[in-house]
Structures are given as C-alpha cells and as structure tokens.
Motif scaffolding. Sequence first.
Motif, short mmCIF file in Angstrom:
data_model
loop_
_atom_site.label_atom_id
_atom_site.label_comp_id
_atom_site.label_asym_id
_atom_site.label_seq_id
_atom_site.Cartn_x
_atom_site.Cartn_y
_atom_site.Cartn_z
N ILE A 47 43.85 36.35 39.51
CA ILE A 47 42.19 36.70 40.34
C ILE A 47 42.59 36.84 41.83
O ILE A 47 42.17 37.72 42.35
CB ILE A 47 41.41 35.69 39.72
N LEU A 48 43.24 35.91 42.33
CA LEU A 48 43.44 35.97 43.80
C LEU A 48 43.96 37.10 44.35
O LEU A 48 43.67 37.74 45.13
CB LEU A 48 44.15 34.77 44.25
N ILE B 253 46.91 28.05 36.11
CA ILE B 253 47.53 28.48 37.45
C ILE B 253 47.94 29.83 37.77
O ILE B 253 47.25 30.74 38.56
CB ILE B 253 48.51 27.57 38.05
N SER C 111 34.86 36.69 36.50
CA SER C 111 35.64 35.56 36.16
C SER C 111 34.72 34.06 36.35
O SER C 111 35.15 33.41 35.47
CB SER C 111 36.75 35.78 37.13
N THR C 112 33.94 34.33 37.25
CA THR C 112 33.24 33.12 37.40
C THR C 112 32.33 32.64 35.97
O THR C 112 32.23 31.76 35.72
CB THR C 112 32.14 33.15 38.56
N GLY D 87 44.76 31.98 37.74
CA GLY D 87 43.93 31.98 39.24
C GLY D 87 44.66 32.76 39.91
O GLY D 87 43.89 33.46 40.88
N PHE D 88 46.02 32.79 40.34
CA PHE D 88 46.84 33.59 41.12
C PHE D 88 46.47 35.19 40.75
O PHE D 88 46.56 35.84 41.53
CB PHE D 88 48.10 33.24 41.20
N ASN E 14 40.58 43.71 48.46
CA ASN E 14 40.01 43.48 49.94
C ASN E 14 40.94 43.94 51.17
O ASN E 14 40.49 44.85 52.06
CB ASN E 14 39.78 41.88 50.13
N PHE E 15 42.14 43.94 51.12
CA PHE E 15 43.11 44.41 51.76
C PHE E 15 42.98 45.92 52.08
O PHE E 15 42.98 46.48 53.05
CB PHE E 15 44.51 44.04 51.39
N ILE F 105 35.39 38.65 40.90
CA ILE F 105 35.08 37.16 41.00
C ILE F 105 33.93 36.95 40.28
O ILE F 105 33.94 35.64 39.66
CB ILE F 105 35.01 36.88 42.51
N GLY G 216 39.01 34.58 33.80
CA GLY G 216 38.37 33.47 33.82
C GLY G 216 38.05 32.63 32.61
O GLY G 216 38.28 31.44 32.81
N VAL H 138 41.89 40.14 43.59
CA VAL H 138 41.11 40.49 44.63
C VAL H 138 41.30 40.56 46.14
O VAL H 138 40.63 41.57 47.03
CB VAL H 138 39.94 39.49 44.49
N LEU H 139 42.40 40.08 46.53
CA LEU H 139 42.87 40.03 47.61
C LEU H 139 43.35 41.46 48.28
O LEU H 139 43.20 42.36 48.96
CB LEU H 139 44.22 39.17 47.76
#
Lengths: 328, 524
Positions: free
Chosen positions: B500-501, B494, B457-458, B497-498, B508-509, B454, B474, B504-505
Amino acid sequence: MGKFIVKRLLQCVLILFFVALIIYAVMRCLPTSYVESIARQRSSLPGSKSYTEWLAQLNAVYGLDVGIFRGFLKWLASAVRLDFGDSWQYNVPVMEKFKDVIWYSFALGAVSFFFELIISIPAGIIAAVKQYSKIDYAVTVIALIGVSLPTFFFATILKLVFSIKLGWFDLYGMVGRYHEQLSAWGQFGDIAKHFVLPTCTIVIISIGSMMRYTRTNMLEVLNSDYIRTARAKGVAENKVISYHAFRNTLIPIVTIVGGSIPGLFSGALITETLFQIPGIGYISYQAMVGGDIPFSMFYMIFMAVLTLLGTLIADILYAVVDPRVRVN
Amino acid sequence: MAKKKEVLEETTVETVETPEKEEQLALDDERRIKVLSPSMLVWKRFIRNKLAIVGSIFIIAMFVFAFIGGIVSPYGESEVFRKYTDLTKDYAGITQNTELRYSDLSATDFPSIAKAKFVMAINKGEENFKSDDGSSYTIETIGEKGEESYAIFREGTLVSIASKLIYDAVEEGYVPTLDFRYAAEKAKAAGEENFTADGETYKLAKVEDDDVIFDSKGNELIYISDFIVNPIGDSEFIPVEQKAALKEAIEKNEEKITYDGVDYKIKRENLQWLVKSGQEAYVIDTYSSPSKAHWLGTDGNGMDVLTRLMYGGRVSLLIGFIVVAIETIIGVILGGISGYFSGWVDNIIMRIVDIFNCIPTTPLIIILGAMMDAMRVDPTLRMIYLMITLGVLSWPGTARLVRGQILSLREQEFMTATEATGISVSRRIFKHLVPNVIPQLIVICTMGLGDVIITESTLSFLGLGVKFPFASWGNIINAVSNVYVMTNYLFVWIPAGFCILITVLGFNFIGDGLRDAFDPKMKR
C-alpha cells in the motif's frame, strides 16, 4: 464584513439542511428489514425494552411511519432542540454519551495538532528557503510518506515496536490497570502515557500535508516582488526570511489553522478505534458497526457541522488576516 | 491563441553544432533551431525529477507485480494449502478390570439396591438373599475361587451375570445375550470347548493366550479378557484385534506399538494405561513460514500470501482507477457546466458541491458496510457498491478545480474566437475548455488514486470494504486484529502494508512531479 458573515451563515444553514436531508434519506433507504432486525436484536438483550417499544421509539424519533420528507421534518424538529433520541448501542440519550466522550477526542486532537504545527511549519519554511537542497528533498519525501502511510498500518507498526517489542506502552485503552489507585497526577500521567502512541500516529500521518502547504506558500511569497525589493534594499537575509517572508506566509497558514480548529472535535476514527481510546471516533465507530442509527445520524450531522464551521472560520479569518481581501 | 503563444514562449533554442565547412546558416534558420512542443517540455521536466522517476518505477513495478504476477503465480487467489502433520491424539484408555461388572437383563429386574445386597451376600458366602421389595434371589457361583463369576437368578429367571471378564465383540454393536454369557462363563470355567446357547452351538478356544468364542460357522465372535479399552474422543470403534495387541503390549510392559501403520504410545498411570496415537492428519497449512513453495508463507486461511498480495493489488488498483474515473467524469461534467455558464446554474451546482463536500464519507461507508454485513450482500456486489459510493461522494474536489480553471480560461481570446466561429456550446466546453484543464486534472487524478487506495484499504482493514474470498491489501492486514498474529507472523501483514505504502507513495511522487512539470513558472 458583518453582511458577509451573515450571508455565509445563512448559506451554511441551507447546506446543513440539505446534508441532513440526504443523510436522513440514506438512513431511511436502508432496507426496513434491517431496522426491524436491529430493533429485534436490541429487544432480545437482557433488560432491554420490548420489540414494539423499540419500534415505537424509532417511529417517534425518526418518523419512520410517515413519508421521508415529513419524517425528516419530524426528526429535524427534535434535532434542532439537540434531542437526537436514545442511542441503541449505549442505552443512554445520544447527547449524554456525546458529552461523556467528546473531551477525550478533543484532547487527543489538540495535542496532536499542536505537535503537528510546531513540526510542520518550521520544516516547511526551511524546505522552501533551501529549495532543491537535501533538506528540501528530505522534507518532501517525509511529507509524501506521511500522506501515503495508511493509518492502520502505521499504528500497527508503532504498536508492534513500542508496545510489544519494547513494552513501553499498553496496546489498547486509555487508562492502565491500576489507574484507580493512582493519585490525581498519577492518573493524568497514566492517561498521557496512553495518548503517546495515538498522538504519534496522528502527527506523522498528518504533518505531510501541512508541511507541503507551508512550503508551497513560502515559495510563493519568496518569489514575490516585495521580497526581491527587500533583498535589493540590502536587508539581511535572516530578516527577509523571518520578518518579510514569514509574516506573509502566516496569512494562509493562520487561515488553514483556524479552519482546522472545529476538526479537533471530530475525533480520529481509525486511530481511536485501533487504540481503543473512547473518544467520539471510537464510540461512533462502534455505534455505526452495531447499527445504532440514532448515534450514527447524530455523528454524521456533527461531522457535517464541523466541516461547515471549518470552512466558515477559514473564510472569515482570511478576510480578517489579509487586508488585501478586506478591500474587496 | 493562448496555447500558441505559450508554445512560442516555451520554445527552447538549442544551437546545433555546425560543421565548419557547411554553409553558413542564418540565426533563425529552421535547421539551427530545435523546437520542443509543450508536451515535450513537460516530459523533459518530468524525467528530470528524480522523485517522479522513482514513483514511476514504483507504480510500474506494482502493476507488473499485480497483473502479471497473478498470471505467473502457480497458485490461485483463494487456493487453500494443506499439509500432513503428526498429531498425537489421546486414543484410548485401558483399565485392568478387578471388579465385578454386571450384565443385566434389564435395570428393573436387578436394581442397584439388590446389587448391594448381592455384594453383601457373596461376602458372607450366602447363596440366597432378599431384596427390599421382597423378591428372593439365588446366586450361582461359576468357576474357581479368585476367578469366579456369578449368575444371579430372581425367582428362577436369570437376571444378571456378575463377572470380572470383559466380552469384546468383534463386530461393532454386537451385544451377547444373557443366556449366551451364562453358557459361555460356565463353559470357560469348566474348560469345555463347546457350549450351546439360544439354540446355537458355539466354540470356545484359545488364540494366542486370548479366549475367543467362535460361532458355528467358525467366525470369531467374541474376545474375552480382563481389560477394558475405552476409546477417547470421537466414539470410534476399536477393533478387537487391536485391543488384543494393546493388551499384549501392556502385559509385556512395552511403551510403543505399531498397529496398522499407526504408532501408539502407551503410558501407565496407576492402574490405567493411556494410549496416544500418532496419527498423520491432513490439516490446513496456516501461518506457515516463508519457504521455497510459499515465498511469503501462508495466511490464517492457509492461502499463499504472495499470491494473495498480487490479487489484492489487482483489486486495489482496479478499485482506485474505477473510482477515480467515476469522480472525474462527474466532476468534469458538472464543473465544466458550472464554470462555463456561471450565474444561477453555477450557483446551484456549487451549492450541490458544498453539500456533497459536507457529507462525511467514511462514516457513511462504514454504515453502509455494516448494513451490507447484516444483509449478507454478495462480495462481488459489495465491491461494486463500494466503488460507486466512493466515486459519487468524492467528485466535489474535481468539480471545483475544473470550474475554477474554466472560469479563468473562459475570459481568454481563444474562447471569444470559438464564440465568433459559432461552435456549439457543448463543443466549446468539452473540446476547447476541458482539454486546457487536463494538466491539473491529471495531477489531481494521480493524487486521487492514492487517496482511494488508502480509503479502500482502510475500509477493507475494518472488514467493511472488500471481503473474503476476494483479496485486498487492507483485508490481508486485517489479520493483525489478532495480537498473536501481529507479533509472530510479521510475514503475513508487513508486506501488504508496504505494498500500500509503495503504491500510494508512487502515485503521490508522480502527481507531485507532474504538477511541477506542468507548471510553466517552473524553470528547472
């Protein structure tokens, strides 16, 4: 208790001293040609001071003409008097600019924090009480999605949907086009309207960690002996949760909420930048990208102070709220 | 010893179905007991966690996508695609000449004031006029009335030809001399076929209604017409043949002609004609919609979005792993030393941790990024600096965790045993204490991977992290800083973005699942 606070305060001052030293050293280690070229750029702007004047000011405030440590002391001497020099980007004293913008950041931060709390704490508690239920899974997944969403992506999607497709809000800025012509209440409403999307962004991005924190702590409390005792006594489940368990869960929550209060001033750098809200985050971002060393230095020190204050408040609150800690 | 004890506690006893006719087994017989090691228990708990499995699938898919996809993709990371497109360009303006145009010897010999006098003189039908500076001019009229042109002499020298005819040279840059014009005009008016000028003989003839002057060798030299053709835009030379073709089209009132394979459209505006060329231009294929060749279209640089995503995934994942490796190494070493020794060593290291914890990471990296922008640092070097800075600034969390764990582990019996057997200090820390921290380390590293991705990419989104030509999720989304792209070319930003999501998700999972799986208190 007083002794503990004094000890922690002294520690904080010491840490802050070294943090400032490191930040100053990093700034000084930027290639000098960079500083000079920035001074040259600034001096070429219309109505600006001359190049030599800029360099002289630089030397006066930052002690660039002496060694790193002596220069640092020189900088520190004026910094403790809250004199951080003139911003290169904004051509006003750093503190003046800071005072202008900080309250926008605080307003945004406070409103977001309020919503964050009233959403995440109940959600975390419900998830813990109904562990392994569908609600629990939903809360976990939402929390993790919030944690995993990159701010800039989420903010962009919000903009696309609500500003462009639906046209409910403006894309950028804090005030609308006709702000000046509105009544006092209208102006307030205008600003509030412009704060909706940034607030949504911050809330969604940050509720995740708070939800999970609440859930973990609530679970821990629910597994403790006194809850079992309460249940064994035949206390109604409702009362067990809302009275015995919740009050104990509040201990870590109050601590972390207290610790987050200084953070409300830190500004949301990315969100403010994306929505061009002129708070401390956006202003500092522009200053940093524009090579405004005085403002950047100030901002980083400010952030360090906020972090230190946060931990300090959390530590003190922990002792205040939890009698078990106070004994030791 | 502590480890052994845990094993005994966590041993799961599962009764194996015993066939009736076999010998009776004692209750604690080895064959009746299935022993699971702690790691197997962790594994069992992990795969029972649905979210963790989903996370693992995400991550495996992302790895396949980024590392294998990049190999399979037929395109390169920064391969630019081009396409042919029909561009209508203003090509030329055509005017029918109805006014006298002068070809002067030089500006001083026939100044504009004298021109005004000349116009007055011919209107009155005079053959002589005087200019203000006293020079006297003689006018010689060539040709019949209505099509006449004039030769102007100043005290016996030919200074200008005033004519409605336009002389277009076949060769670019050829300007006929005044004497040549004079001779040519006279020849044309008299209907002669040959004329001599500057000592050379030229031939005047008609080619398809056009008057053409040939030189002595028979080459076409000049086309005479009453049309002015001005090229528009880039000052390209329009060949006389083409001018002739355009003129013909205008005379025939045609609106479209094809010359040399290019289509031209002719539009009349009063006494002028605008010629537009439908040229086929070879341009960069920007923001092309998803198609068979480019599944996710192309971006603003004409690069394949899907391929950029794959390479961007490599960059993001690699940066994540390297940064986490750096922070883990520093964190484990400092945390281990700090936790084991306690006392003043611990105190100093913990204060260093506090200091690093206070340094605001994002602002510092933004400043460094802006500085590197100003210094024009090479993109590869930037990436290395970025990883080092992120790694060096984010180890305090790991160090704190390791220290806390080691502080409690240090007091346990197996550490007394290592001391009693005389194992060296570094072995005690890194062989006996640190391995016991590994479960927590794995969890914090997995979660940390997501954080780093994150952050990276930011920064890349802000244009201060990974830079072009390297792709990063990013900097692909960076395209939205242009609101038009944000609104109209969703396929560009789009998917990134997905990506990255999802990544990272996924981390985290997995981290979440691992934390639960490693937790011995967890009974499910």
